[in-house]
Scaffold this active site. Structure first.
Site, short mmCIF file in Angstrom:
data_model
loop_
_atom_site.label_atom_id
_atom_site.label_comp_id
_atom_site.label_asym_id
_atom_site.label_seq_id
_atom_site.Cartn_x
_atom_site.Cartn_y
_atom_site.Cartn_z
N ARG A 40 0.85 -1.20 0.00
CA ARG A 40 0.00 0.00 0.00
C ARG A 40 0.88 1.25 0.00
O ARG A 40 2.03 1.21 0.42
CB ARG A 40 -0.91 0.00 1.23
CG ARG A 40 -1.83 -1.23 1.25
CD ARG A 40 -2.99 -1.07 2.20
NE ARG A 40 -2.58 -0.68 3.54
CZ ARG A 40 -3.25 0.20 4.29
NH1 ARG A 40 -4.33 0.76 3.84
NH2 ARG A 40 -2.81 0.49 5.50
N LYS A 105 4.20 -10.96 9.84
CA LYS A 105 3.42 -10.87 8.60
C LYS A 105 3.74 -12.04 7.67
O LYS A 105 4.89 -12.29 7.36
CB LYS A 105 3.78 -9.55 7.92
CG LYS A 105 2.86 -9.16 6.81
CD LYS A 105 2.88 -7.66 6.69
CE LYS A 105 2.44 -7.17 5.35
NZ LYS A 105 2.35 -5.71 5.35
N ARG A 239 -1.58 0.33 14.45
CA ARG A 239 -0.49 -0.33 15.19
C ARG A 239 -0.93 -0.58 16.62
O ARG A 239 -1.72 0.17 17.17
CB ARG A 239 0.76 0.56 15.21
CG ARG A 239 1.73 0.21 14.11
CD ARG A 239 2.96 1.08 14.17
NE ARG A 239 2.67 2.47 13.84
CZ ARG A 239 3.22 3.52 14.44
NH1 ARG A 239 4.05 3.35 15.45
NH2 ARG A 239 2.92 4.74 14.06
P1 ATP Z 1 -0.19 -1.16 6.97
O1 ATP Z 1 -0.79 -2.00 5.89
O2 ATP Z 1 -0.87 -1.34 8.26
O3 ATP Z 1 -0.03 0.26 6.64
P2 ATP Z 1 2.43 -2.31 6.39
O4 ATP Z 1 3.67 -1.59 6.80
O5 ATP Z 1 2.38 -3.76 6.66
O6 ATP Z 1 1.27 -1.67 7.23
P3 ATP Z 1 1.81 -2.75 3.51
O7 ATP Z 1 1.74 -1.73 2.45
O8 ATP Z 1 0.61 -3.59 3.76
O9 ATP Z 1 2.22 -1.98 4.85
O10 ATP Z 1 2.99 -3.73 3.16
C1 ATP Z 1 4.26 -3.26 2.78
C2 ATP Z 1 5.24 -3.53 3.91
O11 ATP Z 1 5.29 -4.92 4.19
C3 ATP Z 1 6.67 -3.17 3.55
O12 ATP Z 1 6.91 -1.81 3.83
C4 ATP Z 1 7.50 -4.11 4.42
O13 ATP Z 1 7.64 -3.60 5.73
C5 ATP Z 1 6.63 -5.33 4.52
N1 ATP Z 1 7.00 -6.39 3.53
C6 ATP Z 1 7.52 -6.25 2.29
N2 ATP Z 1 7.68 -7.43 1.69
C7 ATP Z 1 7.25 -8.37 2.57
C8 ATP Z 1 7.14 -9.79 2.54
N3 ATP Z 1 7.49 -10.51 1.49
N4 ATP Z 1 6.65 -10.39 3.66
C9 ATP Z 1 6.27 -9.70 4.74
N5 ATP Z 1 6.33 -8.36 4.82
C10 ATP Z 1 6.82 -7.71 3.75
#
Ligand code: ATP
Length: 241
Positions: A40, A105, A239
């Protein structure tokens, strides 16, 4: 239609290109690696070759963007069910649509919509699942895990892709008929942070509150200073405190 790629910029980008002006039929794009996997708000999704699932379901939907409120949350439930069918027992959702296992995650979702906001639109439902990744992804800047790490065995990506397509078809059909409201309870049951004290970041400020659940459109309901407030939109991030 099924498009299998070795390397691609992003499965969502490819699905949107394939749908632009042409195919109205649903399509699935799968890639072994993404050079520009997206999260995102322009964030990067780490997508090493051959280890994980990078999957996009593309479909055209008549009736405009408004009826799609809550879609990405429903995709979260469908993805969680597909992971459970492979044996994951400790998965849960984080609003709006991340999938966690043991506080880390394991999968991410990115729904992108193009076309006419009031009529025919193209929807790309992108799902990245960490399947057999163990250590190659040291560049991920938050805690992550994979099915293999959780289950202690190698996982067949084809079987998982089929499960994912089946669960999505099932959940999307019901979503298009009935809207997000029909999934509210199921989503809340899978939410990891129900009743927890959380911090919601918006582009302008951060708000502290207790998570009450979601509303009929997929917005997050928080109790802030004794009052219930609902927040929705793609710029928000939750968070735990
Ligand atoms: P939110 O969705 O709550 O804003 P988020 O930081 O998880 O939080 P996303 O846009 O959903 O944001 O996912 C992108 C983020 O996920 C990246 O900035 C990184 O921190 C993490 N990420 C990137 N690649 C992977 C992966 N393969 N597995 C797990 N996490 C990952």
């Amino acid at each position: 239609a099924l498009s299998l790629r070795s390397q691609i910029d992003s499965t969502n980008a490819e699905a949107l290109r394939l749908m632009a002006g042409r195919s109205r039929q649903p399509l699935v794009v799968l890639a072994e690696a993404q050079s520009n996997g997206r999260g995102r708000r322009g964030r990067h999704w780490v997508s090493p070759y051959g280890e994980n699932l990078y999957f996009t379901l593309g479909c055209s939907v008549a009736g405009g963007f408004a009826q799609l409120a809550g879609l990405s949350l429903v995709v979260g439930i469908a993805t969680l069910r597909a992971l459970e069918s492979e044996g994951l027992a400790n998965g849960g959702l984080k609003w709006p649509n991340d999938i966690y296992s043991h506080g880390k995650k394991i999968a991410g979702i990115l729904v992108e919509i193009a076309g006419d906001p009031a009529d025919l639109c193209q929807v790309a439902i992108g799902i990245g699942v960490n399947v057999n990744m163990t250590e190659s992804a040291s560049s991920i800047d938050q805690e992550w895990t994979s099915l293999r790490l959780q289950l202690g065995r190698f996982v067949d990506r084809s079987a998982l892709a089929i499960q994912l397509a089946q669960q999505l078809q099932r959940y999307l059909q019901r979503f298009l008929d009935r809207g997000f409201h029909a999934f509210k309870d199921e989503w809340e049951q899978a939410h990891l942070w129900q009743g927890e004290e959380c911090l919601l970041s918006t582009p302008l400020t951060s708000i502290e509150g207790v998570v009450l659940g979601v509303d009929g459109q997929g917005g997050i309901r928080l109790r802030v200073d004794g009052r219930e407030q609902v927040f929705c939109g793609g710029e928000l991030s939750l968070r735990r405190i």
